[in-house]
Enzyme design. Structure first.
Site, PDB file in Angstrom:
ATOM      1  N   GLY A  16      40.450  56.702  78.125  1.00  0.00           N
ATOM      2  CA  GLY A  16      39.180  56.048  77.838  1.00  0.00           C
ATOM      3  C   GLY A  16      39.354  54.784  77.018  1.00  0.00           C
ATOM      4  O   GLY A  16      38.655  54.579  76.020  1.00  0.00           O
ATOM      5  N   SER A 143      35.654  63.286  65.373  1.00  0.00           N
ATOM      6  CA  SER A 143      34.489  62.622  64.809  1.00  0.00           C
ATOM      7  C   SER A 143      34.016  63.380  63.587  1.00  0.00           C
ATOM      8  O   SER A 143      34.242  64.597  63.471  1.00  0.00           O
ATOM      9  CB  SER A 143      33.365  62.570  65.856  1.00  0.00           C
ATOM     10  OG  SER A 143      32.122  62.274  65.262  1.00  0.00           O
ATOM     11  N   TYR A 156      27.637  67.526  71.395  1.00  0.00           N
ATOM     12  CA  TYR A 156      28.727  66.600  71.099  1.00  0.00           C
ATOM     13  C   TYR A 156      29.511  67.078  69.883  1.00  0.00           C
ATOM     14  O   TYR A 156      30.743  67.155  69.906  1.00  0.00           O
ATOM     15  CB  TYR A 156      28.163  65.200  70.845  1.00  0.00           C
ATOM     16  CG  TYR A 156      29.172  64.220  70.290  1.00  0.00           C
ATOM     17  CD1 TYR A 156      30.151  63.664  71.108  1.00  0.00           C
ATOM     18  CD2 TYR A 156      29.145  63.852  68.947  1.00  0.00           C
ATOM     19  CE1 TYR A 156      31.080  62.763  70.599  1.00  0.00           C
ATOM     20  CE2 TYR A 156      30.061  62.944  68.432  1.00  0.00           C
ATOM     21  CZ  TYR A 156      31.025  62.413  69.256  1.00  0.00           C
ATOM     22  OH  TYR A 156      31.942  61.526  68.750  1.00  0.00           O
TER      23      TYR A 156
END
Length: 266
Positions: A16, A143, A156
């Site tokens: 990505g 994250s 997420y």
């Protein structure tokens, strides 16, 4: 003493990596001398990002890996194009706000396929050769949402929580081999996707700088930086962890979160 990061002779795949944090990581590793594989779903997107990297880092050795690594077929194509790597950065991820009670089973499955299983597949494929050579680096870009689950996108956050366990587990699997596996826990970062996300939450009536400040004040007040992190700041940590200088750091969740996670130890 001068700290010099030299990755000459090493090949790195960053999933990505056509934009945002992934592109910044690709640039950072290329500047350190690594042969860098840029990855994305389409040949056109990968070519554009690879050309931009070559322009930004003259003389960079760039490989184009157009493959959707969130699928079995895409992972197989990536392995065909790049059979071995020394450094694997599992950066690919998706995010987006959805009220908790409206997240469907299909959404949950999609987030785990892209955010978790893509990295698991590639790590499982590339680790054996790393251990045979006695050197390798695997990183998972996680994250702050893995620890501070956001109410607006728990699917997420939970997928990123899973990556912390995946990373630690793989680190234990390769213990004593010379291969390290770590997570990089990134805080709220300034990317195009985050600009769109902030606009969805805050509206577009305010100028970007004011909109950013209001977003941080209302939705990320724990940040000690009180601003979004720039992708290059994440890339700096990834580049260090990819180097021989970080040989004693493994099984860790290394924070580049601007002090967002309210904890004294990782």
């Amino acid at each position: 003493m001068t700290m010099l990061i030299d990755l000459t002779g090493k090949t790195a795949l960053i999933t990505g990596s056509t934009q945002g944090i992934g592109a910044a990581i690709a640039t950072g590793l290329a500047r350190a001398g690594a042969r860098v594989a840029v990855n994305g779903r389409t040949a056109a997107g990968v070519r554009k990002a690879a050309d931009a990297l070559r322009a930004d880092v003259p003389g960079a050795d760039v490989v184009e890996v157009d493959a959707d690594v969130s699928t079995d077929e895409g992972a197989a194509r990536a392995l065909d194009l790049l059979p071995t790597v020394d450094i694997l950065v599992n950066n690919l991820g998706i995010f987006g706000p959805t009220p908790a009670l409206e997240i469907s089973d299909d959404d949950w499955r999609r987030y785990f396929e892209v955010n978790v299983l893509a990295g698991v597949r590639l790590t499982r494929a590339y680790l054996p050769a790393m251990t045979e050579r006695g050197w390798g680096r695997v990183q998972f870009i996680v994250s702050d949402s893995a620890v501070v689950i956001p109410t607006e996108m728990i699917h997420y956050g939970v997928s990123k929580t899973a990556l912390l366990g995946v990373s630690r587990g793989f680190a234990k699997t390769v213990a004593g081999t010379g291969v390290t596996v770590n997570s990089v826990l990134a805080g709220p970062t300034h990317t195009g996707g985050v600009e769109t996300f902030v606009a969805e939450l805050m509206g577009e009536s305010l100028p970007w700088e004011e909109r950013q400040r209001e977003f941080m004040r209302q939705h990320r007040p724990q940040s000690l930086l009180q601003r979004l992190i720039e992708p290059e700041e994440i890339a700096n940590m990834v580049t260090y962890l990819a180097s021989p200088l970080a040989s004693a750091t493994t099984g860790a969740a290394v924070r580049v979160d601007g002090g967002y996670v309210d904890a004294i130890v990782p």
